[in-house]
Design a protein around this motif. Structure first.
Motif, short mmCIF file in Angstrom:
data_model
loop_
_atom_site.label_atom_id
_atom_site.label_comp_id
_atom_site.label_asym_id
_atom_site.label_seq_id
_atom_site.Cartn_x
_atom_site.Cartn_y
_atom_site.Cartn_z
N GLY A 1 0.85 -1.18 0.00
CA GLY A 1 0.00 0.00 0.00
C GLY A 1 0.89 1.24 0.00
O GLY A 1 2.06 1.19 -0.40
N THR A 2 0.36 2.35 0.51
CA THR A 2 1.12 3.60 0.43
C THR A 2 2.32 3.63 1.40
O THR A 2 3.18 4.50 1.27
CB THR A 2 0.22 4.81 0.68
N THR A 3 2.38 2.67 2.33
CA THR A 3 3.59 2.64 3.17
C THR A 3 4.79 2.17 2.33
O THR A 3 5.93 2.17 2.82
CB THR A 3 3.45 1.73 4.41
N ALA A 4 4.54 1.80 1.08
CA ALA A 4 5.65 1.51 0.16
C ALA A 4 6.58 2.72 0.09
O ALA A 4 7.78 2.55 -0.19
CB ALA A 4 5.11 1.18 -1.23
N ALA A 5 6.05 3.92 0.36
CA ALA A 5 6.90 5.12 0.29
C ALA A 5 8.10 4.97 1.24
O ALA A 5 9.23 5.31 0.88
CB ALA A 5 6.09 6.36 0.64
#
Ligand SMILES: Cc1cc2nc3c(=O)[nH]c(=O)nc-3n(C[C@H](O)[C@H](O)[C@H](O)COP(=O)(O)OP(=O)(O)OC[C@H]3O[C@@H](n4cnc5c(N)ncnc54)[C@H](O)[C@@H]3O)c2cc1C
Length: 583
Positions: free
Chosen positions: A479-483
């Motif tokens: 998800g956006t914690t991929a950042a």
């Protein structure tokens, strides 16, 4: 916010350094973790202990469905189904990175059977095994289910597609490998949970973030959680906890017993035996079987086997999940997937896709767990209530501490059951609820791009650093914690594809090991990644991953060897993979 390795070292002592909190939650499955997050959101001082790794009990053994539970209608559980459908629809929005719409098809071989017994079950008089459910009964169920689903926006359109019934010809056009004896198919929508362990990790980290105190002293945090820490007994109104360093006493005004199927055993250990639970074991196998995968047409096949048990064949992560059983189980024994259960699974695959051979060499993973169901007397396991309730007791040896035990509680309804538990805790503490968890995005579901355009926008900044394709794979995985994973990769000059499993990279694994409370190698292989699930946790991969994360976790050569051996034993604990899959 991500935790650093320094945080992780500090965390080892966080419960010992301040051995009290308003609330102590025992059990780091999804229900304990979700209650932890809700209490942290209210600003309550809360601690959670899990005796193994987080999400290693029932929460790791699910069928990966976020579903309203259409078949519970048959048991008359309208409240539960309504709540579960509502929660399912909410999770599609709050956790779109892991919870996705799932087209589900029921193959039907008869027209009327089951109808006469159904009204009896609605009135809770039926306790025996089911007769095969016919088209008419399934139709009634789906009409009610549709009415509960209305306005849920399952496909982002604001309306849930209604179920569809097809006759034999159309059914075989859509799914040509289906058993030609099929009379009808009924197709409706539910949701899949691709990575339960990662979603629970996201909920946990949200709770840690919400309870974080300013500064570096982690023992000052108002939300603290420790895995590999067990509640072993009560002593003079305090709970004795045990971790790798030994025992220590912990004080709390409210103890939440969220130990799932072990709830009675935990109460027994605390000195107040209960008989709330009557869990049943369920097993699954994961097949690497491209022909079977193609035959599902991307849908879950959900159907009744000859014994009346509802079972499933389900495409997931490029593999096919087949399950499940429903057998009485003694909680003092480990849950394993037996050879008889595998025969049963092969039989059910043959029932639906008779032309597709399956054999043990295609099994790449198996797992088993126990559903935390309430005690059910002589009701057949398949017809035990799936609803949950909360029981209160006084902590032995204490004049004021209360133990609240959660009895039951599915993955699908975790937010709602945690909200009920939190309300009961707040009542005990005489504190008001300040925030609801309804609609609050979870972890990497926050800001998750759900349209193609939004996805391109999200990925664009990573085109030069790691490339769009890799960034896209990480977005899918985290998800956006991929950042933060990408930031760690970019900052690590030694990053390289993992030699034995190039789909993962060394910096990525080191980042997970450093920031996600990884203690053992099996935590990484089985719960922080899906390496074990897809059958990739071979001896070579396990040894390779252990080498890569050794420095971060402080392992020397003998620890690497011990961790590799332990991890392989855990991966195969529910039953060895087929010899050819291990090789
Ligand atoms: C075969 C099967 C299929 C399922 N399929 C689905 C599905 O498709 N969809 C769905 O919604 N639900 C499904 N469920 C139900 C769902 O998985 C469970 O109801 C849910 O995960 C229970 O979570 P929990 O946190 O209550 O329990 P658990 O996940 O079991 O967590 C309890 C934790 O307490 C810990 N613990 C125990 N004693 C102690 C102690 N003394 N000290 C510290 N820690 C302790 C345990 O180690 C464990 O990790 C399924 C369950 C099974 C078994």
């Amino acid at each position: 916010m991500t935790e650093t390795r320094q945080d992780a070292t500090a965390r080892a002592g966080i419960l010992r350094d301040r051995p009290y909190a308003d609330v102590l939650i025992i059990g780091g499955g999804i229900n304990g973790i979700a209650t932890f997050r809700d209490l942290a959101l209210q600003g309550v001082d809360v601690a959670l202990v899990e005796r193994h790794d987080y999400v290693s009990g029932a929460s790791a053994a699910s069928s990966h469905m976020i579903h309203g539970g259409i078949r519970y209608l048959e048991n008359g559980e309208f409240r539960l189904v309504h709540e579960a459908v509502t929660e399912r629809n909410a999770l599609l929005k709050t956790a779109p990175h892991f919870v996705r719409p799932l087209q589900t098809t029921i193959p039907i071989y008869s027209t009327f059977s089951g109808v006469l017994s159904a009204p009896l079950r609605f009135l809770r008089h039926g306790s025996g095994r089911s007769r095969e459910r016919g088209a008419a009964l399934i139709k009634i169920g789906l009409v009610i289910y549709d009415s509960f689903s209305r306005g849920g926006g399952l496909l982002g359109t604001g309306t849930v597609p209604r179920h569809a019934f097809h006759g034999r010809k159309r059914s075989l056009q859509q799914l040509p490998s289906l058993n030609p004896r099929v009379k009808y198919t009924a197709t409706y929508w539910d949701a899949s949970l691709r990575e339960p362990e990662r979603l629970a990790g996201d909920v946990l980290r949200d709770g840690l973030r919400d309870g974080r105190a300013p500064g570096d002293d982690r023992s000052a945090d108002r939300a603290r959680a420790a895995n590999y820490t067990a509640a072993v007994r009560a002593d003079d109104g305090r709970i004795v906890l045990q971790d790798a360093a030994g025992e220590f006493a912990f004080t709390a005004s409210v103890i939440v017993n969220a130990s799932g199927p072990w709830t009675d055993l935990t109460n027994l250990a605390l000195g107040d035996p209960t008989q709330y639970m009557g869990g049943t074991k369920g097993s699954h196998i994961v097949l690497d079987h491209p022909e079977l995968l193609a035959a599902t047409g991307g849908r879950e096949l959900f159907f009744e086997h000859s014994d009346g048990r509802i079972v499933l064949i389900y495409p997931l992560n490029g593999r096919v999940l087949v399950g499940t059983t429903d057998l009485e189980h003694d909680m003092r024994e480990p849950a394993v997937c037996t050879e008889e259960e595998i025969d049963y699974f092969f039989d059910l695959v043959g029932h639906v896709f008779p032309q597709i051979p399956v054999d043990r060499a295609q099994i790449v993973y198996r797992f088993a767990g126990v559903r935390p169901l309430p005690g059910h007397g002589d009701a057949a396991p398949g017809f035990v209530s799936r609803d949950y309730r909360i029981e209160a007791q006084q902590l032995p040896g204490s004049v004021s501490a209360t133990v609240l035990s959660l009895v039951g509680g599915k993955w699908t309804t975790f937010r709602a059951s945690a909200a009920h538990l939190t309300d009961r805790v707040l009542e005990q503490l005489a504190r008001p609820r300040t925030r609801s968890t309804k609609g609050v995005p979870i972890g990497g579901g926050a800001g998750y791009p759900t349209s193609e355009r939004a996805r391109r926008q999200w990925l664009a900044p990573y085109a030069d650093s790691i490339g769009l394709e890799r960034a896209s794979r990480l977005l899918e995985r985290y998800g956006t914690t991929a950042a933060s994973v990408i930031a760690a990769i970019v900052a690590d000059p030694d990053d390289a594809p993992l030699r034995t499993l190039p789909d993962y990279s060394t910096a990525e694994l080191r980042h997970l090991a450093a920031t996600e409370q990884v203690v053992h190698l099996d935590d990484l292989l089985m719960r922080r990644t899906s390496i074990a699930f897809v059958g990739a946790a071979t001896a070579e991969v396990a040894a390779d991953v252990a080498q890569v994360v050794a420095k971060v976790l402080g392992w020397d050569a003998s620890a690497i060897a011990a961790e590799t051996e332990r991890a392989l034993a855990k991966v195969h604990a529910a039953g060895p993979r087929a010899a050819s899959a291990i090789a």
